[in-house]
Design an enzyme around this catalytic site. Structure first.
Site, PDB file in Angstrom:
ATOM      1  N   PRO A   2      69.420  87.335  73.082  1.00 36.48           N
ATOM      2  CA  PRO A   2      69.132  87.735  71.458  1.00 36.48           C
ATOM      3  C   PRO A   2      69.437  86.737  70.768  1.00 36.48           C
ATOM      4  CG  PRO A   2      70.685  89.200  72.689  1.00 36.48           C
ATOM      5  CD  PRO A   2      70.723  87.958  73.454  1.00 36.48           C
ATOM      6  N   GLU A   3      68.577  85.946  69.873  1.00 39.25           N
ATOM      7  CA  GLU A   3      68.673  85.310  68.758  1.00 39.25           C
ATOM      8  C   GLU A   3      68.086  86.323  67.479  1.00 39.25           C
ATOM      9  OE1 GLU A   3      68.223  80.945  68.683  1.00 39.25           O
ATOM     10  OE2 GLU A   3      68.586  80.963  70.646  1.00 39.25           O
TER      11      GLU A   3
END
Length: 283
Positions: A2-3
């Site tokens: 997750p960015e």
DNA sequence: CACACAACCTGTCAGC
DNA sequence: TGCTGACAGGTTGTGT
């Protein structure tokens, strides 16, 4: 996983299913992740009305219309959120650490093998130390070439390291930092404070473009899925440089047979992918 | 004070 | 088929 684009994809999925609903029950399956779970978590979440789900950098914030505390979740390196029907789920899987049930029969499961994620409660999430330290939202109005340049002036670190600093701009991670620098034709190694206004403008445009395209694609999926419905994102098929050592870089005039195509190196212990011709002015 | 680095964890993959 | 080591999307504390 997750960015920013992955977290935004998760936010949208949660918003669709949980906004306007009430939590009737929650349960933790261990004492905590990177930080211990709040001792009063299950009590606070009982009857918690979710008005909306918002995002600040890589943090998810569950806004409530009837509780003073807000649920805040960070997915760390390997965190995932899944939405499943309550009647299709019986036992927590190996890395399921937390689950909550809505008043219309959905379960939200937090799964995180490496346990670098975090879940906490805050009356004023924006005032919480972790969120208060964040820089501007890259897709927000207050983020432009001037603002980014002003922040980059303060550090002598390499530009790519500065982009990973959440207090300079919120939500960038290793993939999108590499991709944005490539798109803007800027060297990951240049001293951040040396950036010109014009280059900064170019970088802002590249950051926005890459993030928006990734969000449109439902984020990137490397080893696991990104979306709460269990489907993969597909922006990983659009990477220009990330994970593409030795390959030809798209749209570049360099000759891979001579210059080696996309290079990979390490900056402060994180892989950097770049084209020395397009980004570093190598002939 | 700014920065690099280790630590926090588990899973996967390449090489032997 | 194991075993070992390197590496993985992030953040934070420690030490120089």
């Amino acid at each position: 996983m997750p960015e920013l684009p992955e977290v935004e994809t998760v936010r949208r999925g949660l918003e669709m299913t949980l906004a306007g609903r009430k939590i009737i029950r929650s349960e933790v399956f261990r004492t905590g992740l990177r930080i211990p779970f709040p001792p009063n978590l299950e009590e606070v979440l009982s009857g918690y009305e979710i008005s909306s789900i918002s995002r600040r950098g890589k943090y998810l914030v569950f806004d409530s219309s009837n509780k003073t505390e807000r649920l805040v979740i960070h997915l760390g390196m390997s965190g995932r959120i899944l939405l499943v029907r309550a009647d299709s789920w019986e036992q927590p899987g190996k890395h399921d650490h937390f689950v909550m049930e809505s008043d219309h029969g959905w379960l939200m499961i937090l799964n995180d093998p490496r346990r670098f994620g975090a879940l906490f409660l805050a009356e004023d999430p924006d005032g919480h130390p972790s969120l208060a330290a964040l820089g501007p939202e890259p897709l927000g109005d207050s983020f432009d070439g001037k603002e980014l340049a002003r922040r980059l002036k303060r550090t002598r670190r390499p530009l790519k390291n500065a982009l990973l600093d959440q207090s300079i701009v919120a939500g960038m991670g290793n993939i999108y930092a590499c991709e944005a620098l490539f798109d803007a034709s800027l060297s990951p190694f240049m001293e951040a404070s040396k950036i010109t206004e014009k280059e900064s403008e170019r970088l802002v445009n590249a950051i926005r473009k890459v993030l928006l395209r990734a969000i449109d694609a439902g984020g990137s999926t490397l080893r696991d899925y990104a979306q709460p419905n269990g489907e993969s994102g597909y922006f990983q098929h659009s990477f220009s440089v990330y994970g593409k050592e030795g390959e030809r870089c798209p749209g570049c005039t360099c000759d891979p047979a001579r210059t080696g195509g996309i290079h990979r190196t390490s900056q402060s212990g994180r892989s950097t992918f770049f084209c020395p011709v397009k980004q570093c002015g190598k002939k």
